[in-house]
Design an enzyme around this catalytic site. Sequence first.
Site, PDB file in Angstrom:
ATOM      1  N   ASP A  67       0.944  -1.152   0.117  1.00  0.00           N
ATOM      2  CA  ASP A  67      -0.015  -0.087   0.067  1.00  0.00           C
ATOM      3  C   ASP A  67       0.618   1.288  -0.078  1.00  0.00           C
ATOM      4  O   ASP A  67       1.871   1.246   0.198  1.00  0.00           O
ATOM      5  CB  ASP A  67      -1.062  -0.166   1.307  1.00  0.00           C
ATOM      6  CG  ASP A  67      -0.286  -0.625   2.499  1.00  0.00           C
ATOM      7  OD1 ASP A  67       1.032  -0.346   2.619  1.00  0.00           O
ATOM      8  OD2 ASP A  67      -1.152  -0.911   3.441  1.00  0.00           O
ATOM      9  N   ASN A 137      -7.718  -3.785  13.885  1.00  0.00           N
ATOM     10  CA  ASN A 137      -8.799  -4.177  13.617  1.00  0.00           C
ATOM     11  C   ASN A 137      -9.206  -5.308  12.436  1.00  0.00           C
ATOM     12  O   ASN A 137     -10.137  -5.384  11.769  1.00  0.00           O
ATOM     13  CB  ASN A 137      -9.682  -2.753  13.029  1.00  0.00           C
ATOM     14  CG  ASN A 137      -9.085  -2.228  11.704  1.00  0.00           C
ATOM     15  OD1 ASN A 137      -7.786  -2.953  10.981  1.00  0.00           O
ATOM     16  ND2 ASN A 137      -9.327  -1.142  11.376  1.00  0.00           N
ATOM     17  N   HIS A 139      -7.143  -5.533   9.813  1.00  0.00           N
ATOM     18  CA  HIS A 139      -6.791  -5.167   8.449  1.00  0.00           C
ATOM     19  C   HIS A 139      -5.630  -5.756   7.815  1.00  0.00           C
ATOM     20  O   HIS A 139      -4.720  -6.119   8.707  1.00  0.00           O
ATOM     21  CB  HIS A 139      -6.977  -3.705   8.093  1.00  0.00           C
ATOM     22  CG  HIS A 139      -5.993  -2.791   8.615  1.00  0.00           C
ATOM     23  ND1 HIS A 139      -6.047  -1.416   9.009  1.00  0.00           N
ATOM     24  CD2 HIS A 139      -4.466  -2.989   8.437  1.00  0.00           C
ATOM     25  CE1 HIS A 139      -4.879  -0.935   9.312  1.00  0.00           C
ATOM     26  NE2 HIS A 139      -3.908  -1.710   9.211  1.00  0.00           N
ATOM     27  N   GLU A 144      -9.563  -2.516   5.103  1.00  0.00           N
ATOM     28  CA  GLU A 144     -10.418  -2.124   6.317  1.00  0.00           C
ATOM     29  C   GLU A 144     -11.245  -3.102   6.328  1.00  0.00           C
ATOM     30  O   GLU A 144     -12.159  -3.737   5.398  1.00  0.00           O
ATOM     31  CB  GLU A 144     -10.673  -0.724   6.435  1.00  0.00           C
ATOM     32  CG  GLU A 144      -9.590   0.353   6.197  1.00  0.00           C
ATOM     33  CD  GLU A 144      -8.852   0.579   7.622  1.00  0.00           C
ATOM     34  OE1 GLU A 144      -8.594  -0.770   8.372  1.00  0.00           O
ATOM     35  OE2 GLU A 144      -8.320   1.499   7.811  1.00  0.00           O
TER      36      GLU A 144
HETATM   37  C1  GLP Z   1      -0.644   0.020   8.472  1.00  0.00           C
HETATM   38  C2  GLP Z   1      -0.153  -0.932   7.424  1.00  0.00           C
HETATM   39  C3  GLP Z   1      -0.466  -2.319   7.576  1.00  0.00           C
HETATM   40  C4  GLP Z   1       0.144  -2.673   8.841  1.00  0.00           C
HETATM   41  C5  GLP Z   1      -0.443  -2.200  10.030  1.00  0.00           C
HETATM   42  C6  GLP Z   1       0.026  -2.631  11.421  1.00  0.00           C
HETATM   43  O1  GLP Z   1      -1.766   0.327   8.564  1.00  0.00           O
HETATM   44  N1  GLP Z   1      -0.985  -0.393   6.151  1.00  0.00           N
HETATM   45  O2  GLP Z   1       0.363  -2.857   6.357  1.00  0.00           O
HETATM   46  O3  GLP Z   1       0.398  -4.246   8.983  1.00  0.00           O
HETATM   47  O4  GLP Z   1      -0.202  -0.746   9.862  1.00  0.00           O
HETATM   48  O5  GLP Z   1       1.058  -1.618  11.531  1.00  0.00           O
HETATM   49  P1  GLP Z   1       2.050  -2.060  12.845  1.00  0.00           P
HETATM   50  O6  GLP Z   1       3.242  -3.242  12.141  1.00  0.00           O
HETATM   51  O7  GLP Z   1       2.758  -0.852  12.904  1.00  0.00           O
HETATM   52  O8  GLP Z   1       1.280  -2.375  14.180  1.00  0.00           O
END
Ligand code: GLP
Length: 268
Positions: A67, A137, A139, A144
């Site tokens: 993304d 959540n 995702h 989402e």
């Molecule tokens: C973001 C990214 C995801 C990632 C998520 C969790 O929203 N788009 O790809 O998995 O955060 O991030 P973290 O590893 O900082 O908890």
Amino acid sequence: MQIIIFDNTQDVAEHAALWVKELMLKKPGAVLGLATGSTPISLYQQLVSNHKAGLLSFKHTTTFNLDEYLGIAPNNSQSYRHFMNSNLFDHVDIDKNNTFLPTCNTGENPRVQGLAYEEKIKQAGGIDLQILGIGANGHIGFNEPTSSLASRTRIKTLTQQTLTDNARLFNADEFQPTLAMTMGIATILDAKYVLLMATGENKAQAVKDMVAGAVSAMCPASALQMHENTIVLLDKAAASQLADQEYYHWANDQNTKINQEFGLYHNY
Ligand code: GLP
């Protein structure tokens, strides 16, 4: 799903690196799907040290990120391009022309850009191994809750929970995008292998829903139950709400024996 529970986050990263390394050694032209977020940073550190030690080359590697934020220039320190450069690409021998993120610049049509990204992945031969984190959540990427399980790369509006979770990464005076381009759930499911890393107690509920909940658009990661080769690497905190932990440890002992004899991958 193969669920592997480790004592700490360092072990999660080291084990994730083993999977990436074995693939890259077996298939020098491997196509990696990459993720941002704080969770995979320790994996990227492992890969960089392996490269610096002369054990791993990215010369023939192609990467596709999950993304990218909309409305943020690549040189903005909040862009995922910047994240990837500073955590991985700048420190290894990868050709940056072979590193892709689903971008959509001002004036470009996100629908056309999404289709073009899907096409580019196809032309590269598909993703061999997709690295994933998970949102609190449930995702994956920026898919989402309520994202279609058949979704492809497209523009997504972030939920308030994700915006709040990620606000810690932005200074008070910095613009925090509310829109992003993201691979879809079907795009992720097309990867030959998926390696999902989750650490910390704030991921425990999402992990439980992903592994043991119903397959539902309300927990996008639960779609991985439909994927043939998903490996879930957890620390104890992220695994804390899973029942049957003994079973996962026992199954992992059996898998480890098979892996030691035949390798981690059955089709590389
Ligand atoms: C973001 C990214 C995801 C990632 C998520 C969790 O929203 N788009 O790809 O998995 O955060 O991030 P973290 O590893 O900082 O908890």
